[in-house]
Design a protein around this motif. Structure first.
Motif, PDB file in Angstrom:
ATOM      1  N   GLU A 227      31.519  46.788  35.959  1.00 17.35           N
ATOM      2  CA  GLU A 227      32.099  45.746  35.437  1.00 17.35           C
ATOM      3  C   GLU A 227      32.991  44.993  36.639  1.00 17.35           C
ATOM      4  O   GLU A 227      33.189  43.793  36.416  1.00 17.35           O
TER       5      GLU A 227
ATOM      6  N   GLU B 221      32.648  41.136  37.624  1.00 18.06           N
ATOM      7  CA  GLU B 221      33.913  40.196  37.347  1.00 18.06           C
ATOM      8  C   GLU B 221      34.465  39.599  38.751  1.00 18.06           C
ATOM      9  O   GLU B 221      34.932  38.478  38.846  1.00 18.06           O
ATOM     10  N   ASN B 222      34.232  40.282  39.629  1.00 18.31           N
ATOM     11  CA  ASN B 222      35.122  39.872  40.878  1.00 18.31           C
ATOM     12  C   ASN B 222      34.048  39.455  42.106  1.00 18.31           C
ATOM     13  O   ASN B 222      34.237  39.392  43.343  1.00 18.31           O
TER      14      ASN B 222
END
Length: 182
Positions: free
Chosen positions: A90, A94-95
């Motif tokens: 995750e 996301e990053n």
């Protein structure tokens, strides 16, 4: 000497030594044929390897959990190794902005069973991006959804070899119950 005289002498020599001439021609033909065959095999192998590499994806990165050797090169117990968690996936998703597709993956080997038929194979737990990453597509049925993943639905996509071994009569595997290691 003229070229015409040299040609006549060569033709007489070939006629006088028919067996030697035949064996010489045979050696040349076999030698040239072998070279052509080896080049063709080499080119075919090269194309096959290039195809396999391109199917993996030219920009694919696989991230595996930590190493199995600790300080000093001693092997660690499997329970001591660091593993990747869903949280790591995750965070990556996301990053990072340069990843076009990302899929966690867990796998196991065992037996697929359907009725009286079974076949050994591997099973992979992945998400929908896996097909894009591996440049695969679903030929029959449909891909599982995020809802299927979140609810741990018992759905799967079977490869053609597994389908051929579990459904030798050619019946449609879509919607059928297939067991793994049962």
């Amino acid at each position: 000497m003229h070229i015409s005289n040299l040609f006549k002498i060569a033709v007489r020599a070939i006629g006088a030594n028919k067996l030697r001439s035949f064996l010489t021609m045979l050696g040349i033909i076999i030698g040239v044929g072998s070279v052509i065959a080896m080049i063709a095999i080499g080119q075919g192998s090269k194309q096959s390897i290039q195809k396999n590499i391109s199917e993996m994806g030219s920009n694919m990165i696989m991230i595996h959990p930590g190493q199995d050797k600790g300080p000093g090169g001693a092997r660690q117990d499997a329970s001591e190794m660091q593993t990747l968690k869903l949280k790591d996936y995750e965070l990556l998703k996301e990053n990072t902005r340069y990843l076009s597709a990302i899929s966690p993956s867990v796998n196991s080997s065992g037996q697929f069973v359907n009725g009286n038929n079974n076949t050994p194979s591997s099973i992979y737990g992945v998400n929908q991006d896996y097909l894009e990453i591996r440049q695969l597509s679903v030929s029959e049925g449909e891909m599982f959804t995020d809802a299927d993943i979140k609810s741990s639905a018992k759905v799967c996509i079977l490869g053609q070899t597994v389908v051929d071994n579990l459904f030798p009569d050619g019946s449609d595997p879509v919607g059928k119950v297939v067991r793994f290691n049962a």
